[in-house]
Design a protein around this motif. Sequence first.
Motif, PDB file in Angstrom:
ATOM      1  N   LYS A  53      48.413 -31.396  19.864  1.00 47.84           N
ATOM      2  CA  LYS A  53      48.425 -32.226  18.936  1.00 47.84           C
ATOM      3  C   LYS A  53      48.523 -31.680  17.750  1.00 47.84           C
ATOM      4  N   ARG A  54      48.058 -30.204  17.438  1.00 44.00           N
ATOM      5  CA  ARG A  54      48.342 -29.419  16.402  1.00 44.00           C
ATOM      6  C   ARG A  54      48.437 -28.010  16.596  1.00 44.00           C
ATOM      7  N   ASN A  55      48.822 -27.216  15.614  1.00 39.28           N
ATOM      8  CA  ASN A  55      49.269 -25.862  16.015  1.00 39.28           C
ATOM      9  C   ASN A  55      47.831 -25.159  16.298  1.00 39.28           C
ATOM     10  N   LEU A  56      47.798 -24.573  17.407  1.00 38.04           N
ATOM     11  CA  LEU A  56      46.432 -23.825  17.914  1.00 38.04           C
ATOM     12  C   LEU A  56      46.497 -22.434  17.539  1.00 38.04           C
ATOM     13  N   GLN A  57      45.660 -21.576  16.824  1.00 37.78           N
ATOM     14  CA  GLN A  57      45.716 -20.178  16.634  1.00 37.78           C
ATOM     15  C   GLN A  57      45.091 -19.437  17.502  1.00 37.78           C
ATOM     16  N   VAL A  58      45.492 -18.259  17.543  1.00 36.67           N
ATOM     17  CA  VAL A  58      44.581 -17.071  18.620  1.00 36.67           C
ATOM     18  C   VAL A  58      43.257 -17.324  18.266  1.00 36.67           C
ATOM     19  N   GLY A  59      42.219 -17.389  19.413  1.00 31.13           N
ATOM     20  CA  GLY A  59      40.788 -17.260  19.273  1.00 31.13           C
ATOM     21  C   GLY A  59      40.268 -18.847  19.024  1.00 31.13           C
ATOM     22  N   GLU A  60      40.971 -19.718  18.918  1.00 25.83           N
ATOM     23  CA  GLU A  60      40.375 -21.116  18.817  1.00 25.83           C
ATOM     24  C   GLU A  60      40.049 -21.593  20.210  1.00 25.83           C
ATOM     25  N   MET A  61      38.907 -22.414  20.268  1.00 22.11           N
ATOM     26  CA  MET A  61      38.386 -23.167  21.533  1.00 22.11           C
ATOM     27  C   MET A  61      39.030 -24.264  21.665  1.00 22.11           C
ATOM     28  N   ILE A  62      39.830 -24.761  22.548  1.00 23.87           N
ATOM     29  CA  ILE A  62      40.557 -26.090  22.761  1.00 23.87           C
ATOM     30  C   ILE A  62      39.595 -27.173  23.327  1.00 23.87           C
ATOM     31  N   VAL A  63      39.683 -28.351  22.609  1.00 27.59           N
ATOM     32  CA  VAL A  63      38.687 -29.404  22.888  1.00 27.59           C
ATOM     33  C   VAL A  63      39.799 -30.417  23.230  1.00 27.59           C
ATOM     34  N   PRO A  64      39.283 -31.658  23.721  1.00 23.69           N
ATOM     35  CA  PRO A  64      40.328 -32.734  24.193  1.00 23.69           C
ATOM     36  C   PRO A  64      41.218 -33.204  23.111  1.00 23.69           C
ATOM     37  N   GLU A  65      40.526 -33.369  21.764  1.00 27.30           N
ATOM     38  CA  GLU A  65      41.079 -33.894  20.769  1.00 27.30           C
ATOM     39  C   GLU A  65      42.401 -33.215  20.338  1.00 27.30           C
ATOM     40  N   ASP A  66      42.365 -31.825  20.766  1.00 29.70           N
ATOM     41  CA  ASP A  66      43.478 -31.179  20.572  1.00 29.70           C
ATOM     42  C   ASP A  66      44.887 -31.248  21.292  1.00 29.70           C
ATOM     43  N   MET A  67      44.626 -32.117  22.442  1.00 34.93           N
ATOM     44  CA  MET A  67      45.787 -32.229  23.504  1.00 34.93           C
ATOM     45  C   MET A  67      46.204 -33.798  23.620  1.00 34.93           C
ATOM     46  N   ARG A  68      47.324 -34.167  23.951  1.00 38.01           N
ATOM     47  CA  ARG A  68      47.735 -35.538  24.218  1.00 38.01           C
ATOM     48  C   ARG A  68      48.806 -35.391  25.376  1.00 38.01           C
ATOM     49  N   TRP A  69      49.032 -36.600  25.976  1.00 42.78           N
ATOM     50  CA  TRP A  69      50.331 -36.851  27.038  1.00 42.78           C
ATOM     51  C   TRP A  69      51.380 -37.157  26.159  1.00 42.78           C
ATOM     52  N   ALA A  70      52.540 -36.588  26.517  1.00 42.39           N
ATOM     53  CA  ALA A  70      53.773 -36.902  25.584  1.00 42.39           C
ATOM     54  C   ALA A  70      55.165 -37.058  26.600  1.00 42.39           C
ATOM     55  N   ASP A  71      55.760 -37.824  26.351  1.00 51.46           N
ATOM     56  CA  ASP A  71      57.182 -37.928  27.433  1.00 51.46           C
ATOM     57  C   ASP A  71      57.876 -36.659  27.271  1.00 51.46           C
ATOM     58  N   TRP A  72      58.626 -36.271  28.401  1.00 54.68           N
ATOM     59  CA  TRP A  72      59.187 -35.239  28.649  1.00 54.68           C
ATOM     60  C   TRP A  72      60.372 -35.449  29.534  1.00 54.68           C
ATOM     61  N   PRO A  73      61.561 -34.918  29.224  1.00 51.00           N
ATOM     62  CA  PRO A  73      62.795 -34.999  30.094  1.00 51.00           C
ATOM     63  C   PRO A  73      62.326 -34.321  31.539  1.00 51.00           C
ATOM     64  N   GLU A  74      62.498 -35.171  32.456  1.00 54.25           N
ATOM     65  CA  GLU A  74      61.932 -34.568  33.746  1.00 54.25           C
ATOM     66  C   GLU A  74      62.757 -33.153  34.415  1.00 54.25           C
ATOM     67  N   SER A  75      63.985 -33.294  33.758  1.00 55.93           N
ATOM     68  CA  SER A  75      65.004 -32.168  34.267  1.00 55.93           C
ATOM     69  C   SER A  75      64.466 -30.773  33.486  1.00 55.93           C
ATOM     70  N   ASN A  76      63.641 -30.866  32.539  1.00 55.34           N
ATOM     71  CA  ASN A  76      63.157 -29.752  31.591  1.00 55.34           C
ATOM     72  C   ASN A  76      61.784 -29.352  31.749  1.00 55.34           C
ATOM     73  N   VAL A  77      61.132 -29.902  32.877  1.00 52.14           N
ATOM     74  CA  VAL A  77      59.540 -29.658  33.271  1.00 52.14           C
ATOM     75  C   VAL A  77      59.606 -28.336  34.001  1.00 52.14           C
ATOM     76  N   LEU A  78      58.883 -27.419  33.478  1.00 50.94           N
ATOM     77  CA  LEU A  78      58.514 -26.234  34.151  1.00 50.94           C
ATOM     78  C   LEU A  78      57.437 -26.096  34.790  1.00 50.94           C
ATOM     79  N   ASN A  79      57.382 -25.337  35.916  1.00 52.43           N
ATOM     80  CA  ASN A  79      56.210 -25.479  36.864  1.00 52.43           C
ATOM     81  C   ASN A  79      55.001 -25.045  36.278  1.00 52.43           C
ATOM     82  N   THR A  80      55.085 -24.311  35.012  1.00 52.90           N
ATOM     83  CA  THR A  80      53.842 -23.862  34.260  1.00 52.90           C
ATOM     84  C   THR A  80      53.202 -25.235  33.303  1.00 52.90           C
TER      85      THR A  80
END
Length: 282
Positions: A53-80
Motif C-alpha cells: 500500500k505504501r513504500n516499505l523501507q529496510v528494517g520495517e515490520m510489515i502489518v496487514p494495513e501495509d498490504m492489499r489485493w490488486a488486479d494484475w494481468p495473469e500473463s505477468n504473474v510470476l511464481n514469486t
Amino acid sequence: MSPIRLIILVGAAIAAIAAAFLVRNMAQAPAPQAPAPVVETQEISQTRVLVAKRNLQVGEMIVPEDMRWADWPESNVLNTYSTEAADPDAMEKLSGSIVRIPIYEKEPIMDTKLVMKGDTGTMAALLTPGMRAIAVEISVESATGGFILPNDHVDVILTYEVASGSSGGSGDDKMPITKTILQNVRVLAIDQVYTTDEFGGATQIGSTATLEVTGEEAELIAYSERRGLLSLSLRSWSDVGEGESRKARSDLLNSAGDTLMESGVVVYKNGQPDTPSRPWGR
C-alpha cells in the motif's frame, strides 16, 4: 443592336451566373471526413496479487494495513507473487516479517525481499544501517524491574570499584563509582523477544538485552562489562526524538584505571574521600 450580338451577350451572362453558383457551392461544401478507425477490443485475463500500500523501507515490520489485493494481468504473474486464488491467507502469513530489500507502493510483495518471522536474519534486518547489535547481561534489578521492552530507549550505567587513594596508590580500600556511559540507546530485543511496536506490550523479564550501538560504543560496552556491573535506565518516549543528543563515554576506553581523583589529590569530607562528578567527554 443586332440579334446575333444580343444572343451572345445573354449567353455570356448566363455562363457567368452559372460559374458564380458553382464557385459558391464548392466553398460551402463540407470537407471530406476520414473514415472512423476500427477499434479492436481484446479481453485481458487478470488475477489478484498481493501488493504494498505504501513504500516499505529496510528494517520495517510489515502489518496487514501495509498490504492489499490488486488486479494484475495473469500473463505477468510470476511464481514469486502471492495470489488471492492460490494463497488467500498471505496477508496473515507475511504479517510480522521484516523488510530486507525496499518494496515500493503498488509493487508485488515477494518472500525474497523479506525476512520471515523466526528466521535467523531477523535481527540483522532490524538494525539501522551502519549500526551494530550487542548483548548485555541484565537482571530484574538492572533492567528497571522488567519494564524495559524492545524498541524502548535506555541509558547504560556502569558501576565499578576504584582504589580510594590517589592515582597509583596501593591501598586496599575500594570505593564504588557510577557513571552513565551511554545515552539514548535503542533496545532491539529482550532475550529472544523483539518487536517494532512503539507501544510495547506486557513486561518482559529476561537475562539478556540486545542494544543497537555504533562500533565504538560496542567496544565501550564490552570493556565496561569486564570492569563492573551494567544497568539500564529507561528513558521517557518524549526524550528519544531526533533532537535528543546521543552521548558516549568513549574516554573510558583510553584510561588504564581510575581512582577517585585522577589529578592525584583526594579531598576528604567527614572522614570520607569525596568523588567529584565529571562532565561528559572528560
